[in-house]
Write an enzyme that holds these catalytic residues in place. Structure first.
Site, mmCIF file in Angstrom:
data_model
loop_
_atom_site.group_PDB
_atom_site.id
_atom_site.type_symbol
_atom_site.label_atom_id
_atom_site.label_comp_id
_atom_site.label_asym_id
_atom_site.label_seq_id
_atom_site.Cartn_x
_atom_site.Cartn_y
_atom_site.Cartn_z
ATOM 1 C CG ASN A 73 12.379 -18.314 40.495
ATOM 2 O OD1 ASN A 73 13.478 -17.904 40.151
ATOM 3 N ND2 ASN A 73 11.290 -17.555 40.445
ATOM 4 C CG HIS A 102 6.357 -24.012 42.268
ATOM 5 N ND1 HIS A 102 5.606 -23.221 43.105
ATOM 6 C CD2 HIS A 102 6.005 -25.286 42.567
ATOM 7 C CE1 HIS A 102 4.847 -23.974 43.888
ATOM 8 N NE2 HIS A 102 5.064 -25.241 43.578
ATOM 9 C CG ASP A 153 6.057 -29.433 43.031
ATOM 10 O OD1 ASP A 153 5.529 -28.309 42.996
ATOM 11 O OD2 ASP A 153 6.329 -30.024 44.087
ATOM 12 C CG ASP A 154 9.604 -27.183 42.218
ATOM 13 O OD1 ASP A 154 9.409 -25.972 42.017
ATOM 14 O OD2 ASP A 154 9.125 -27.795 43.200
ATOM 15 C CG HIS A 159 14.120 -17.316 44.961
ATOM 16 N ND1 HIS A 159 13.448 -17.808 46.057
ATOM 17 C CD2 HIS A 159 13.352 -17.634 43.893
ATOM 18 C CE1 HIS A 159 12.322 -18.393 45.655
ATOM 19 N NE2 HIS A 159 12.259 -18.297 44.352
ATOM 20 C CD GLU A 212 5.045 -29.973 49.691
ATOM 21 O OE1 GLU A 212 4.672 -28.810 49.992
ATOM 22 O OE2 GLU A 212 5.903 -30.191 48.818
ATOM 23 N N GLY A 242 5.220 -22.686 49.497
ATOM 24 C CA GLY A 242 6.327 -22.374 50.400
ATOM 25 C C GLY A 242 6.476 -23.468 51.440
HETATM 26 C C1 LIG Z 1 8.637 -29.208 46.589
HETATM 27 N N1 LIG Z 1 7.378 -28.764 47.064
HETATM 28 C C2 LIG Z 1 7.001 -27.457 47.245
HETATM 29 N N2 LIG Z 1 6.197 -27.183 48.306
HETATM 30 C C3 LIG Z 1 5.831 -25.920 48.576
HETATM 31 N N3 LIG Z 1 6.232 -24.857 47.853
HETATM 32 C C4 LIG Z 1 7.025 -25.076 46.799
HETATM 33 C C5 LIG Z 1 7.434 -26.386 46.431
HETATM 34 N N4 LIG Z 1 8.181 -26.289 45.321
HETATM 35 C C6 LIG Z 1 8.257 -24.953 45.015
HETATM 36 N N5 LIG Z 1 7.584 -24.225 45.927
HETATM 37 C C7 LIG Z 1 7.445 -22.748 45.995
HETATM 38 O O1 LIG Z 1 7.832 -22.177 44.752
HETATM 39 C C8 LIG Z 1 8.915 -21.250 44.922
HETATM 40 C C9 LIG Z 1 9.817 -21.268 43.711
HETATM 41 O O2 LIG Z 1 9.162 -20.702 42.606
HETATM 42 P P1 LIG Z 1 8.806 -19.144 42.474
HETATM 43 O O3 LIG Z 1 9.891 -18.356 43.161
HETATM 44 O O4 LIG Z 1 7.465 -18.935 43.108
HETATM 45 O O5 LIG Z 1 8.785 -18.895 40.987
HETATM 46 C C10 LIG Z 1 9.590 -21.745 46.196
HETATM 47 O O6 LIG Z 1 10.354 -20.714 46.795
HETATM 48 C C11 LIG Z 1 8.391 -22.168 47.052
HETATM 49 O O7 LIG Z 1 7.785 -21.054 47.654
HETATM 50 ZN ZN LIG Z 2 4.366 -27.076 44.354
#
Ligand SMILES: CNc1ncnc2c1ncn2[C@@H]1O[C@H](COP(=O)(O)O)[C@@H](O)[C@H]1O
Ligand SMILES: [Zn+2]
Length: 367
Positions: free
Chosen positions: A36, A34, A294-295, A83, A219, A189
């Site tokens: 952000n 993702h 993921d992040d 954000h 999840e 989300g």
């Molecule tokens: C940890 N597990 C997760 N489960 C669900 N959604 C997730 C997530 N991790 C991230 N996001 C989703 O990605 C967005 C951030 O990137 P973007 O603003 O889209 O680039 C978060 O606001 C959420 O909607």
């Molecule tokens: Zn994810």
């Protein structure tokens, strides 16, 4: 990775550090990142200071940049804080370029980056201008090494907070941007928010237009929704942490590839620890899986680190890691021609590795 993070990882997985150099060289595909959630901690600090955001205290900044364990609910508070910092087109372009550079620096050959297009009229941002800024970041990254050789595709995310019209608008944008490299849509989300029926028409529309679909699923426990998602039969699923026996059987019968994010699941307490992660069960059952981050910013990880942790936690051999990377290519949403290039990169690596193994054996063999 900071020294502190490294020490923590090594402590959690004693075998991990020995695997990292091999995993850093392995040609890998990242299918679940993702935008952000992947912002560098150093960039976050810089943005906080340059924007002089009085609404964020030092404690908030510490919370955003710390990569320790946190509940899933806290993660979503954190994403909203990130954000708040990515409210300018230039910044969106910058973070896109940096994320691509970071993946490219560790032998990622293909990145499917996902992001949620945002309407933020108070900042002069529309979903369309947001995506133009993301595309500019991809363009910038392409112009220099190390990212020049990496293939980047986009998935547009529908946020579970979106209503049906907003979801449909995101899909319309994704369709429009297919020639620019959008290959699919994602549903993500806060898993405790919203209901499946809201986004289903938009997802069906995406599919009809030729976009691929991946869904954040299970999840948290939500058996009814997970059954509905399996009825939809997306091209890929993400997480699948909380399944009952019936869902598990349905998933395995479906053969739908699952994007697994070990550190994300451990740090949000969705699974008790690395060795308990359902990767082990899925892998043993021969179910298609792909390791993802993921992040990477929020959880302080890298794709190489995820492969190294999998090796250390589940006793995988180098040969199995190469196999895992090779199979992941098959689950990419890019074209067959593009996959062929990615397959070749893994084959070339395997050949070099096999030669090195043979040399090592010759060196130890008695003369
Ligand atoms: C940890 N597990 C997760 N489960 C669900 N959604 C997730 C997530 N991790 C991230 N996001 C989703 O990605 C967005 C951030 O990137 P973007 O603003 O889209 O680039 C978060 O606001 C959420 O909607
Ligand atoms: Zn994810």
């Amino acid at each position: 990775m900071s020294k502190q993070q490294l020490q923590q990882a090594v402590q959690e997985q004693p075998g991990y550090s020995t695997w990292l150099p091999f995993c850093q060289l392995l040609p890998k595909v990242e299918l679940h990142a993702h935008l952000n959630g992947c912002v560098r901690a150093s960039t976050i600090r810089e943005l906080v200071h340059s924007q002089q955001l009085s609404s964020l205290s030092e404690a908030d900044i510490e919370r955003i940049t710390s990569t320790g364990h946190r509940s899933l609910a806290d993660c979503f508070v954190l994403f909203d804080a990130v954000h708040q910092l990515t409210t300018k087109h230039d910044t969106i372009t910058r973070i896109t370029r940096e994320v691509i550079e970071d993946f490219a620096a560790e032998q990622t050959t293909y990145l499917e980056l996902r992001t949620t297009p945002k309407d933020r009229p108070e900042h002069g941002i529309s979903k369309r201008s947001y995506m133009a800024a993301v595309l500019a970041g991809i363009q910038q990254a392409r112009q220099a090494q190390p990212a020049a050789g990496m293939l980047v595709k986009l998935l547009l995310s529908i946020d579970r907070r979106n209503d049906a019209a907003a979801a449909m608008d995101t899909v319309a944008l994704a369709i429009k941007l297919m020639p620019a490299g959008v290959v699919g849509v994602d549903l993500s989300g806060n898993p405790s928010v919203g209901s499946w029926a809201t986004w289903l028409p938009a997802l069906q529309h995406a599919r009809q237009a030729g976009l691929k679909v991946t869904l954040h699923a299970a999840e948290v426990a939500n058996y009814e929704e997970t059954h509905a998602m399996l009825d939809f039969a997306p091209e890929r699923l993400c997480h699948m942490c909380v399944l009952d026996e019936a869902l598990q059987q349905r998933l395995w019968a479906s053969n739908i590839p699952v994007e697994l994010c070990l550190t994300s699941n451990v740090k949000t307490n969705s699974v008790p620890g690395y060795v308990d992660h359902h990767f082990k069960q899925f892998y043993a059952a021969g179910h298609p899986v792909v390791l993802c981050t993921d992040d990477s910013g929020v959880f302080g990880t890298t794709l190489s680190q995820e492969y190294a942790i999998a090796a250390a936690s589940f006793g995988l051999e180098q040969q199995q890691l190469i196999e895992l990377a090779a199979r992941a290519v098959e689950y990419c949403f890019c074209s067959e021609q593009e996959k062929q290039k990615l397959r070749q990169q893994v084959l070339d690596f395997r050949e070099a590795w096999q030669q090195q193994q043979q040399q090592q054996q010759q060196n130890v063999a008695p003369t």
